[in-house]
Scaffold this motif. Structure first.
Motif, PDB file in Angstrom:
ATOM      1  N   MET A 184       1.071  -1.308  -0.186  1.00 11.71           N
ATOM      2  CA  MET A 184       0.078   0.116  -0.136  1.00 11.71           C
ATOM      3  C   MET A 184       0.840   1.225   0.043  1.00 11.71           C
ATOM      4  O   MET A 184       1.715   1.389   1.049  1.00 11.71           O
ATOM      5  CB  MET A 184      -0.878   0.002   1.249  1.00 11.71           C
ATOM      6  CG  MET A 184      -1.701   1.094   1.330  1.00 11.71           C
ATOM      7  SD  MET A 184      -2.873   1.201   2.739  1.00 11.71           S
ATOM      8  CE  MET A 184      -3.979  -0.229   2.441  1.00 11.71           C
TER       9      MET A 184
ATOM     10  N   SER B  61      -6.758   5.395   3.897  1.00 13.86           N
ATOM     11  CA  SER B  61      -7.432   4.466   4.758  1.00 13.86           C
ATOM     12  C   SER B  61      -7.484   4.905   6.348  1.00 13.86           C
ATOM     13  O   SER B  61      -8.560   4.430   6.881  1.00 13.86           O
ATOM     14  CB  SER B  61      -6.676   2.994   4.614  1.00 13.86           C
ATOM     15  OG  SER B  61      -7.029   2.005   5.631  1.00 13.86           O
ATOM     16  N   THR B  62      -6.591   5.292   6.619  1.00 13.06           N
ATOM     17  CA  THR B  62      -6.601   5.770   8.056  1.00 13.06           C
ATOM     18  C   THR B  62      -7.489   7.076   8.464  1.00 13.06           C
ATOM     19  O   THR B  62      -8.247   6.884   9.263  1.00 13.06           O
ATOM     20  CB  THR B  62      -5.190   6.454   8.382  1.00 13.06           C
ATOM     21  OG1 THR B  62      -4.225   5.437   8.511  1.00 13.06           O
ATOM     22  CG2 THR B  62      -5.031   6.858  10.024  1.00 13.06           C
TER      23      THR B  62
ATOM     24  N   ASN C 294      -2.283   5.881  -0.109  1.00 15.19           N
ATOM     25  CA  ASN C 294      -3.377   5.002   0.307  1.00 15.19           C
ATOM     26  C   ASN C 294      -3.477   4.718   1.538  1.00 15.19           C
ATOM     27  O   ASN C 294      -4.637   4.518   2.213  1.00 15.19           O
ATOM     28  CB  ASN C 294      -3.238   3.865  -0.698  1.00 15.19           C
ATOM     29  CG  ASN C 294      -3.535   3.927  -2.076  1.00 15.19           C
ATOM     30  OD1 ASN C 294      -4.255   4.933  -2.524  1.00 15.19           O
ATOM     31  ND2 ASN C 294      -3.103   2.981  -2.973  1.00 15.19           N
ATOM     32  N   LYS C 295      -2.391   4.550   2.337  1.00 16.19           N
ATOM     33  CA  LYS C 295      -2.346   4.351   3.856  1.00 16.19           C
ATOM     34  C   LYS C 295      -2.698   5.580   4.442  1.00 16.19           C
ATOM     35  O   LYS C 295      -3.998   5.190   5.536  1.00 16.19           O
ATOM     36  CB  LYS C 295      -0.848   4.007   4.271  1.00 16.19           C
ATOM     37  CG  LYS C 295      -0.939   3.675   5.562  1.00 16.19           C
ATOM     38  CD  LYS C 295       0.318   3.218   5.982  1.00 16.19           C
ATOM     39  CE  LYS C 295       0.393   2.570   7.645  1.00 16.19           C
ATOM     40  NZ  LYS C 295       1.727   2.306   7.883  1.00 16.19           N
TER      41      LYS C 295
END
Length: 278
Positions: free
Chosen positions: A1, A9-10, A5-6
């Motif tokens: 990832m 997502s968070t 993207n991380k």
């Protein structure tokens, strides 16, 4: 990832943990309103139905929907709201019958009540509004707006559930009609396709103010007329011609027609004018 993207997502995880309202199963709501219409109007059912059994099941489904949507009420309060809504059903049903009869009495293309109930988009939009309005009056929540947007998606008629609409109310053809939140409509009003009853200004600061017009009893509003403003009043027994644009009040028994600019006449002056619609 990837780092981007991380981070995304968070962010989504944080939002989910910040008491956001979870997604609502709209198919459950659609099934509920469709089933309620089959109970109220057996003409829409494909087979003979057991009214009492289905009404009890419909009520149970309604309680389940409210329990998912309404988060600021106790279980007992939700049960009370459901009981209050189903207690109003006889009154709502009587109003719906008046709407259908008024359409039959005024529309030369209508042959019978069954035709109106089964095929008239305007009738469907009006009755979903009446149900949504009854819910909104007692239980402010997302459900009334979801219901009227369902009717909007099916018919092209956009009626805010908080609008005030008298009985009977007639929508002919229907497509493109918009009726705003603070609109007040009297009894025996007829509205044709493309009509907008809207606001002159769209500002959040006006949320608690009357932004949409008042239409008094026995008014006809023909296709594509636009009537705007919270202080605008269309007087009783007036006729609003097609394609007119109105931002000021109109006296009772007026006839507004479109030319180079709006022209307001007393109806007694219009006896030689051929005024028609399709």
């Amino acid at each position: 990832m990837t780092p981007e993207n991380k981070r995304f997502s968070t962010l989504l995880s944080e939002n989910q943990n910040n008491n956001w309202v979870r997604a609502i199963d709209s198919s459950k709501i659609v099934n509920w309103i469709d089933d309620l219409f089959k109970i109220l109007f057996p003409e829409k059912a494909l087979e003979t139905i057991q009214i009492e059994v289905l009404l009890n099941q419909n009520k149970a489904d309604f309680i389940s929907i409210l329990s998912e949507i309404v988060k600021n009420k106790t279980t007992d309060a939700i049960l009370d709201d459901a009981e209050a809504f189903y207690t109003t059903l006889p009154h709502l049903y009587a109003n719906m019958q008046q709407d259908a009869q008024a359409i039959l009495d005024t529309d030369p293309a209508a042959d019978c009540i069954q035709e109106i109930i089964n095929s008239y988009p305007g009738f469907f939009a009006i009755e979903v509004y009446r149900i949504a309005n009854a819910i909104a009056t007692r239980t402010p929540c997302l459900l009334p707006r979801i219901l009227t947007e369902y009717a909007h998606s099916k018919t092209g008629v956009d009626i805010h559930p908080n609008a005030t609409i008298g009985v009977p109310f007639i929508i002919d053809h229907g497509t493109g009609i918009v009726i705003g939140e603070t609109t007040v409509i009297g009894k025996h009003v007829s509205v044709y396709q493309g009509v907008t009853l809207g606001a002159l200004q769209v500002e959040k600061s006006m949320q608690e103010k009357k932004r949409h017009p008042t239409v008094e009893d026995h008014v006809i509003i023909y296709a594509n007329a636009t009537i705007l403003g919270g202080s605008t009043i269309i007087g009783n027994h007036s006729i609003i011609g097609g394609n007119t644009f109105i931002t000021k009040s109109v006296n009772p028994y007026s006839f507004v027609m479109q030319s180079n600019k709006n022209k307001v006449l007393n109806q007694l002056e219009t006896k030689d004018i051929n005024f028609f619609s399709i």
